[in-house]
Design an enzyme around this catalytic site. Structure first.
Site, PDB file in Angstrom:
ATOM      1  N   ASP B  13      75.467  25.920  12.476  1.00  0.00           N
ATOM      2  CA  ASP B  13      75.352  25.399  13.842  1.00  0.00           C
ATOM      3  C   ASP B  13      74.368  24.240  13.811  1.00  0.00           C
ATOM      4  OD1 ASP B  13      75.469  25.174  16.646  1.00  0.00           O
ATOM      5  OD2 ASP B  13      73.817  26.571  16.930  1.00  0.00           O
ATOM      6  N   SER B  14      74.347  23.466  14.894  1.00  0.00           N
ATOM      7  CA  SER B  14      73.361  22.397  15.004  1.00  0.00           C
ATOM      8  C   SER B  14      71.937  22.957  15.118  1.00  0.00           C
ATOM      9  CB  SER B  14      73.657  21.546  16.231  1.00  0.00           C
ATOM     10  OG  SER B  14      73.672  22.358  17.386  1.00  0.00           O
ATOM     11  N   CYS B  76      79.439  26.157  16.126  1.00  0.00           N
ATOM     12  CA  CYS B  76      78.904  25.074  16.954  1.00  0.00           C
ATOM     13  C   CYS B  76      80.083  24.457  17.688  1.00  0.00           C
ATOM     14  CB  CYS B  76      78.232  24.036  16.056  1.00  0.00           C
ATOM     15  SG  CYS B  76      77.732  22.529  16.892  1.00  0.00           S
TER      16      CYS B  76
END
Lengths: 269, 269
Positions: B13-14, B76
């Site tokens: 994910d970011s 994400c």
């Protein structure tokens, strides 16, 4: 020699928050040309390492210097806390002012001040930059800091006076109910948007609100007058950003408090 | 030949939001080893250009592939919307699942579904990625999207059920009061934290909540079973981040729903 009086003032921030500083400078110095740089591609700075923040801040400083600014205003608390000295050095003879010093000077100049409150982001509060700046003036002043992480997203959502904003402000500011703070420094460039609401939330209505955007605008005016660098014939506002986020225009105009024309996207790295 | 069954699942994910996906995968597949990567130095992705998001996502994909993952889960929404094809190509034979596809498949598989609600960040909503994914299944389904920008900062502040959270949820979710949505997709990896609160806010208590973290965990389980790649002897969780933000541990454990040991900071660029 080019007339330095006519050179623009450079203002920068990690994003759009610093537009509250630009607004205060336009209000205080309507005849100055202003160049604003918001590093919207790399915002937020508060979660980045000091080394990274310094590198970014120096890139922006060089961008402003190349455009011949006569003064640089650091409209970002994170940069003020961690990169001020490097920017002063890079700027050479161009004077550099920062929001932390300006807000602090304003607060400590009020008579008989012994208790000062500071609100800011988690990063600014944890950096203790305001505490250190205030104690450099007078180590006997009590400083009470409260981190208010939700105020930035609330400001960006445009929720300033609605129920959510009021409840949130109560959550954070009720911490000052039992303290004797005489002034409260708005230690984040987003917070001036809440300036009219905060006094209604604080139990003690006599607390002086220190808006660091207004503080730095006043400092800039004084400094330019001292150096005989006040412009009487300008008034342009140029806005540069490193990326154009969604809803940029709407947000930027809310922070700037006026119409925004001609935003330019520039890459720094 | 190394036993591919024992290879870890890669999740990224970011930032830390994707830890809700990791939590769902640990719950659904407790005997799998998991490698999580959160790009905490460069979060948020939602405001960045598609080109930048793709470049970052490919760096992370390569990081995970070098560590020999047997499957990649894109936890994400921004990456799912703009870089899925590139990641599938880069991953070669390693299967790639993403939260948007998983949540969508879950929603459209419910019987007689004609009206689906989606909540997400401004970026996800504006990308219309869920709308397009749902319409790829059935273009006659009505999709009502609502952007809920404040839910991410609320989740990170830990305000899940307090008055501010409830009022905020009402502001956003009351938009569904007069619509006939049968399910509501939580289109942001932070939102599963509000999963127990949301049904109390919605006027219609029969709306099915589609948690895309659980959806992708179920998809991963099905896919691994199909490929005969289920592990029966693992259960390790390794967490990598590109920067260690303030309060990282507290936040990460809230999202992961359990203790977090041994986070490693790695630089990708």
């Amino acid at each position: 020699m080019q007339d330095l009086k006519k050179a623009p003032i450079g203002i920068f921030d990690s994003g759009i928050g610093g537009l509250t500083v630009a607004k205060a400078v336009i209000d205080a110095l309507p005849n100055e040309d202003i160049i604003y740089f918001g590093d919207t591609a790399r915002v937020p700075y508060g979660i980045k390492s000091e080394e990274t923040v310094r590198a970014y801040a120096l890139q922006i400083t060089n961008f402003l210097l190349k455009r011949g600014v006569k003064m640089i205003l650091i409209a970002c608390n994170t940069v003020s806390a961690s990169a001020k000295e490097e920017i002063i050095q890079a700027a050479g003879e161009v004077p550099v002012l920062d929001v932390i010093t300006a807000g602090t000077n304003n607060a400590v100049s009020l008579p008989d001040h012994k208790n000062i409150g500071v609100i800011g982001t988690m990063g600014t509060v944890n950096s203790r930059a305001y505490v250190e700046a205030i104690h450099a003036h007078d180590p006997t002043i009590n400083v009470q800091q409260e981190a208010c992480p939700l105020l930035v997203p609330l400001a960006e959502e445009g929720w300033i006076e609605n129920e959510v904003a009021q409840k949130t402000l109560h959550y954070y500011l009720d911490a000052f109910d039992d303290s004797d703070i005489q002034s409260l420094i708005l230690g984040c460039t987003h917070y001036p948007l809440f300036k009219d609401v905060i006094p209604k939330i604080l139990k003690n209505g006599n607390i002086e609100i220190i808006d660091s955007a207004e503080s730095i605008a006043e400092s800039a005016k004084t400094k330019l007058a001292e150096l005989d660098l006040l412009n009487t014939s300008g008034g342009d506002f140029q806005c540069f950003v490193s990326d154009r986020p969604q809803r940029f225009h709407e947000l930027a105009e809310r922070f700037l408090g006026r119409r925004l024309n001609g935003v330019e996207v520039v890459a720094l790295d």
